[in-house]
Design a protein around this motif. Sequence first.
Motif, PDB file in Angstrom:
ATOM      1  N   PHE A 110     -36.895   3.618 -66.673  1.00  0.00           N
ATOM      2  CA  PHE A 110     -36.298   2.312 -66.393  1.00  0.00           C
ATOM      3  C   PHE A 110     -34.782   2.354 -66.597  1.00  0.00           C
ATOM      4  O   PHE A 110     -34.014   1.961 -65.700  1.00  0.00           O
ATOM      5  N   PHE A 111     -34.341   2.826 -67.759  1.00  0.00           N
ATOM      6  CA  PHE A 111     -32.906   2.818 -68.049  1.00  0.00           C
ATOM      7  C   PHE A 111     -32.152   3.817 -67.175  1.00  0.00           C
ATOM      8  O   PHE A 111     -31.028   3.549 -66.746  1.00  0.00           O
ATOM      9  N   THR A 123     -31.424   2.339 -63.841  1.00  0.00           N
ATOM     10  CA  THR A 123     -30.431   1.264 -63.788  1.00  0.00           C
ATOM     11  C   THR A 123     -29.048   1.784 -63.395  1.00  0.00           C
ATOM     12  O   THR A 123     -28.172   0.992 -63.035  1.00  0.00           O
ATOM     13  N   VAL A 154     -33.820  -4.359 -61.051  1.00  0.00           N
ATOM     14  CA  VAL A 154     -33.159  -5.148 -62.097  1.00  0.00           C
ATOM     15  C   VAL A 154     -31.660  -4.877 -62.117  1.00  0.00           C
ATOM     16  O   VAL A 154     -30.837  -5.801 -62.178  1.00  0.00           O
ATOM     17  N   SER A 155     -31.277  -3.608 -62.063  1.00  0.00           N
ATOM     18  CA  SER A 155     -29.856  -3.278 -62.094  1.00  0.00           C
ATOM     19  C   SER A 155     -29.143  -3.791 -60.854  1.00  0.00           C
ATOM     20  O   SER A 155     -27.992  -4.256 -60.935  1.00  0.00           O
ATOM     21  N   SER A 170     -39.221   3.331 -62.615  1.00  0.00           N
ATOM     22  CA  SER A 170     -37.936   3.639 -61.988  1.00  0.00           C
ATOM     23  C   SER A 170     -37.586   2.594 -60.933  1.00  0.00           C
ATOM     24  O   SER A 170     -36.436   2.157 -60.832  1.00  0.00           O
ATOM     25  N   GLY A 209     -36.319  -0.470 -62.558  1.00  0.00           N
ATOM     26  CA  GLY A 209     -34.950  -0.287 -63.022  1.00  0.00           C
ATOM     27  C   GLY A 209     -33.937  -0.469 -61.914  1.00  0.00           C
ATOM     28  O   GLY A 209     -32.875  -1.069 -62.112  1.00  0.00           O
ATOM     29  N   TRP A 219     -21.676   3.040 -68.254  1.00  0.00           N
ATOM     30  CA  TRP A 219     -23.103   2.797 -68.415  1.00  0.00           C
ATOM     31  C   TRP A 219     -23.922   3.992 -67.940  1.00  0.00           C
ATOM     32  O   TRP A 219     -24.928   4.361 -68.561  1.00  0.00           O
ATOM     33  N   ASN A 220     -23.510   4.625 -66.851  1.00  0.00           N
ATOM     34  CA  ASN A 220     -24.216   5.805 -66.357  1.00  0.00           C
ATOM     35  C   ASN A 220     -24.192   6.925 -67.379  1.00  0.00           C
ATOM     36  O   ASN A 220     -25.188   7.627 -67.582  1.00  0.00           O
TER      37      ASN A 220
END
Length: 352
Positions: free
Chosen positions: A296-297, A300, A157-158, A151, A154, A175-176
Amino acid sequence: MLGPSFGFMAASYCLLFYVNPMLTPTITNRNSQWIGAWWMGWIPMGVINLFFASFMALFPRSLPRAEIRRRLENAGSSAKVKVEISFKDFKATMKRLWLNKIYRYNTLSSVSYMFGTIGYWTYMPKYLESQFQISASEAGVVTGLVGLTCSAMGVLVSGGIVSKFQPRPRYLAAWNVFVEVLDALGHFSFTFMGCPDLNLHGQTNADSSWSTITSCNGMCNCSPLIEYSPVCSVESNLTFFSSCHAGCTNMSIIEGIKTYTNCSCIPNGMATQGACPADCGSHFMWFIFILCLLNFFSATGRAGNTIIQFRCVSPEDKSLSIGITEALGCGLAFIPGPIIYGALLGKSFRHS
């Protein structure tokens, strides 16, 4: 995000030791009855907190810049314009924020997400222990090192991507939605992962219920109030609800392991403390892999959600908007979330 990761790692190390270091346990830390030294981590953490608190106590009552502003205001400097804050202004601001649909729905969405997340992470170790039959220490490592670290990656990176490309808020919101739908589908897949059911000794009653009382232990008069304390017949890989349900009459310590003998329900008459081990390695590895991707995603979307929170309100309302979101998060998610999750889990374990 890294703070809880280190906390889970430290807790997993402490749980390797028995709760009372002065005693020598007759069970291993993989036994369901093992109680680790949960209190051990509080000692170094308390010392560290007191150490830094001593430095924080040396801070002045007001910082230099704030003191300069205060003196200018008291001197009636024309360079400063005072803003009178009143209850009427507060009500007007609250109304303005409530009528802001983007802020209102984004806040409710964030609170709902936090409600699920706080209970999810609080009881993740207990879920891993029961679902994949791993020790409390191993569950802490997975929760801290794998879950929260992914997490944190993520978020980093984001944050870098958003800072570099500066996408429009509409794209961030889309995206959310995508990552949360992906997160929900991924967690639904967890319902199909877990160790095979325990080969629990018993028989089916006429009403299709499961009974642990059979002909081999019928004369033992095992009380229905006996707590779940499983023993394993290693020879037949069969788990019994308790030593009484295995028909055992003798107990001894062999090589530091509690062992039962003269068990009427076991051919060789011997059982060891704890449920029989189950092979769930492949399921567990898939669980870890999917959990890493989902965390991870899902993380983001944090940076984008923060930008939406800031951009959808007027500059003078930003401070209050953050305060309202935090207050709702504490009142509706962080405080009741673990309590409700704990009650649901306790009820499910009692009926399982």
